[in-house]
Design a protein around this motif. Structure first.
Motif, mmCIF file in Angstrom:
data_model
loop_
_atom_site.group_PDB
_atom_site.id
_atom_site.type_symbol
_atom_site.label_atom_id
_atom_site.label_comp_id
_atom_site.label_asym_id
_atom_site.label_seq_id
_atom_site.Cartn_x
_atom_site.Cartn_y
_atom_site.Cartn_z
ATOM 1 N N LEU A 35 22.463 34.425 41.145
ATOM 2 C CA LEU A 35 23.811 34.421 41.706
ATOM 3 C C LEU A 35 24.601 33.246 41.149
ATOM 4 C CD1 LEU A 35 23.482 35.199 45.529
ATOM 5 C CD2 LEU A 35 23.894 36.774 43.649
ATOM 6 N N TYR A 36 25.888 33.479 40.969
ATOM 7 C CA TYR A 36 26.772 32.416 40.493
ATOM 8 C C TYR A 36 28.024 32.379 41.359
ATOM 9 C CZ TYR A 36 29.166 36.384 38.360
ATOM 10 O OH TYR A 36 29.819 37.582 38.168
ATOM 11 N N VAL A 37 28.653 31.225 41.376
ATOM 12 C CA VAL A 37 29.961 31.070 42.005
ATOM 13 C C VAL A 37 30.892 30.472 40.959
ATOM 14 C CG1 VAL A 37 31.308 30.040 43.863
ATOM 15 C CG2 VAL A 37 28.924 30.698 44.275
ATOM 16 N N LEU A 38 32.012 31.130 40.732
ATOM 17 C CA LEU A 38 33.020 30.614 39.813
ATOM 18 C C LEU A 38 34.067 29.830 40.587
ATOM 19 C CD1 LEU A 38 33.661 33.795 37.612
ATOM 20 C CD2 LEU A 38 32.021 31.943 37.203
ATOM 21 N N GLY A 39 34.558 28.755 39.979
ATOM 22 C CA GLY A 39 35.642 27.980 40.562
ATOM 23 C C GLY A 39 36.897 28.128 39.727
ATOM 24 N N PHE A 40 38.058 28.151 40.380
ATOM 25 C CA PHE A 40 39.324 28.344 39.689
ATOM 26 C C PHE A 40 40.276 27.186 39.974
ATOM 27 C CE2 PHE A 40 37.440 32.452 40.593
ATOM 28 C CZ PHE A 40 37.424 33.037 39.334
ATOM 29 N N ALA A 41 41.269 27.059 39.135
ATOM 30 C CA ALA A 41 42.179 25.920 39.217
ATOM 31 C C ALA A 41 42.919 25.854 40.544
ATOM 32 C CB ALA A 41 43.183 25.982 38.058
ATOM 33 N N ASP A 42 43.137 27.009 41.202
ATOM 34 C CA ASP A 42 43.860 27.008 42.472
ATOM 35 C C ASP A 42 42.948 26.771 43.671
ATOM 36 O OD1 ASP A 42 42.488 29.389 42.596
ATOM 37 O OD2 ASP A 42 44.250 30.673 42.814
ATOM 38 N N PHE A 57 29.341 35.651 32.214
ATOM 39 C CA PHE A 57 30.384 34.635 32.097
ATOM 40 C C PHE A 57 31.384 35.007 31.005
ATOM 41 C CE2 PHE A 57 32.189 30.792 30.255
ATOM 42 C CZ PHE A 57 32.674 30.144 31.379
ATOM 43 N N LEU A 58 30.894 35.547 29.898
ATOM 44 C CA LEU A 58 31.796 35.948 28.817
ATOM 45 C C LEU A 58 32.800 36.992 29.299
ATOM 46 C CD1 LEU A 58 29.299 36.248 25.815
ATOM 47 C CD2 LEU A 58 30.967 34.430 26.239
ATOM 48 N N GLN A 59 32.350 37.915 30.151
ATOM 49 C CA GLN A 59 33.256 38.938 30.695
ATOM 50 C C GLN A 59 34.301 38.306 31.598
ATOM 51 O OE1 GLN A 59 30.247 41.375 32.545
ATOM 52 N NE2 GLN A 59 29.988 42.669 30.740
ATOM 53 N N THR A 63 38.758 37.696 31.676
ATOM 54 C CA THR A 63 39.605 38.112 32.804
ATOM 55 C C THR A 63 40.372 36.955 33.417
ATOM 56 O OG1 THR A 63 38.028 39.872 33.324
ATOM 57 C CG2 THR A 63 39.595 39.244 35.057
ATOM 58 N N TYR A 64 39.716 35.810 33.539
ATOM 59 C CA TYR A 64 40.300 34.679 34.267
ATOM 60 C C TYR A 64 40.611 33.529 33.316
ATOM 61 C CZ TYR A 64 38.368 37.124 38.339
ATOM 62 O OH TYR A 64 38.061 38.055 39.295
ATOM 63 N N LEU A 67 39.701 29.767 34.943
ATOM 64 C CA LEU A 67 38.329 29.476 35.335
ATOM 65 C C LEU A 67 37.988 28.038 34.939
ATOM 66 C CD1 LEU A 67 35.414 31.990 34.606
ATOM 67 C CD2 LEU A 67 35.073 29.576 35.071
ATOM 68 N N THR A 68 37.520 27.246 35.904
ATOM 69 C CA THR A 68 37.269 25.826 35.649
ATOM 70 C C THR A 68 35.830 25.388 35.898
ATOM 71 O OG1 THR A 68 37.931 25.239 37.906
ATOM 72 C CG2 THR A 68 39.660 25.208 36.206
ATOM 73 N N GLY A 69 35.070 26.094 36.744
ATOM 74 C CA GLY A 69 33.736 25.622 37.088
ATOM 75 C C GLY A 69 32.784 26.756 37.413
#
Length: 332
Positions: A35-42, A57-59, A63-64, A67-69
């Motif tokens: 499992l992963y959690v993505l972090g975004f600038a907002d 992650f490449l996909q 899309t995003y 994406l920051t973390g």
């Protein structure tokens, strides 16, 4: 803080991936299932599962743009579904803003439903404003009415048909946003979904998005009703012992949930027409039903418009209006 909850769920510290096109160097081959959690600038997050997190992650990178973390934990393949659902439910309950759609109770952002019922109308309706006006009946599809006529005629021969109509009309008027305006597109009612002849016949069922929310069953003793509703208003207005209070009223809380409605829901069973009327018209219960229904309609249109029985919805709302004086209810 919700981000602190990630550590208790087994996720390590965040990895900064701002501007990076790949995470191959972060996660060795053979240790990328989990499992992963993505972090975004907002500040929003996204929870996902992957057999190979580097490929996934490449996909996401396509899309995003913001994406920051990322944080990732290894999970066996056969546990991915259950662990993903557990993490989403825990993070949503803690107040984390997630971009997920599946398993979420609340879908944020602009939705197609907003074009039919404005966000301002949605908020006013949920608050119980008495100044809102619904549309007149508008389902004029004669082909649909012809296809559904036989089932409606069969329905009307059932021993408790009139009481079932009253319950249907009460449910629609009390818990479905602008039922005439949203009929068939965002909610449907199916008539005798399984036909006749069963010991406990299913008279009718209301569906929103991909989920049933209201079902009326007939048996030799009368009618039983199944209703799915949100849990959070019950805990807020009735307290932590809300289940015990419902049990005192001889209602049964099954704990059943459907995926589209997310984790903030349960099923409550009522036994008999009067028992069901009391449940549907009790303030916190009505709000709990209304909240789940609004959330489902915001998820998207109903998946079974061709199964809608307009004669049944018409008859239900008419029967309820005629019965309202004798029911002694004030739904304003």
């Amino acid at each position: 803080m919700p981000d602190d909850l990630l550590k208790t769920l087994g996720f390590p510290d965040w990895q900064d991936v701002s501007g990076q096109g790949s995470v191959v160097g972060l996660y060795p081959a053979g240790q990328r299932c989990g499992l992963y959690v993505l972090g975004f600038a907002d500040g929003e997050r996204y929870v996902g599962q992957a057999v190979d997190v580097a490929k996934r992650f490449l996909q996401h990178r396509k899309t995003y743009a913001d994406l920051t973390g990322i944080t990732f934990k290894v999970v066996p393949k056969d546990e991915l579904d259950s662990e993903e659902q557990r993490c989403i439910h825990a993070l949503e309950a803690a107040g984390m803003l997630l971009r997920n759609f599946t398993h979420m109770s609340v879908v944020r952002g602009d939705r197609p439903f907003d074009d039919v019922v404005t966000p301002q109308e949605q908020e006013a309706w949920l608050d119980g404003s008495a100044d809102l006006q619904d549309d007149p009946p508008h389902v004029h599809d004669e082909s649909l009415r012809r296809r559904q006529r036989r089932k409606f005629e069969q329905f009307m021969t059932l021993p408790h048909a009139q009481d079932a109509l009253v319950l249907l009309g009460l449910y629609l008027q009390a818990t479905v946003p602008f039922p005439r305006r949203t009929e068939q597109n965002f909610w449907t009612v199916t008539c005798l979904p399984y036909g006749l002849g069963k010991e406990a016949s299913l008279y009718c069922r209301v569906n929103l998005n991909m989920q049933e929310t209201f079902s009326v069953y007939g048996n030799e003793n009368g009618l039983d009703v199944s209703i799915h509703l949100a849990v959070s208003p019950l805990a807020e207005f009735l307290g932590s012992d809300w289940q015990a209070q419902l049990a005192e009223g001889e209602y049964e809380v099954t704990g059943h949930r459907y995926q589209p409605g997310g984790q903030d829901q349960t099923e409550v069973l009522a036994f008999g027409k009067d028992h069901a009327v009391t449940l549907i018209s009790a303030g916190p219960m009505t709000l709990a039903m209304a909240l789940l229904n609004l959330r489902l309609m915001r998820r998207g249109a109903c998946y079974w418009p061709g199964s809608h029985n307009p004669q049944l919805s018409d008859a239900g709302m008419e029967a309820f209006e005629l019965a309202l004086p004798s029911l002694g209810l004030d739904l304003e």
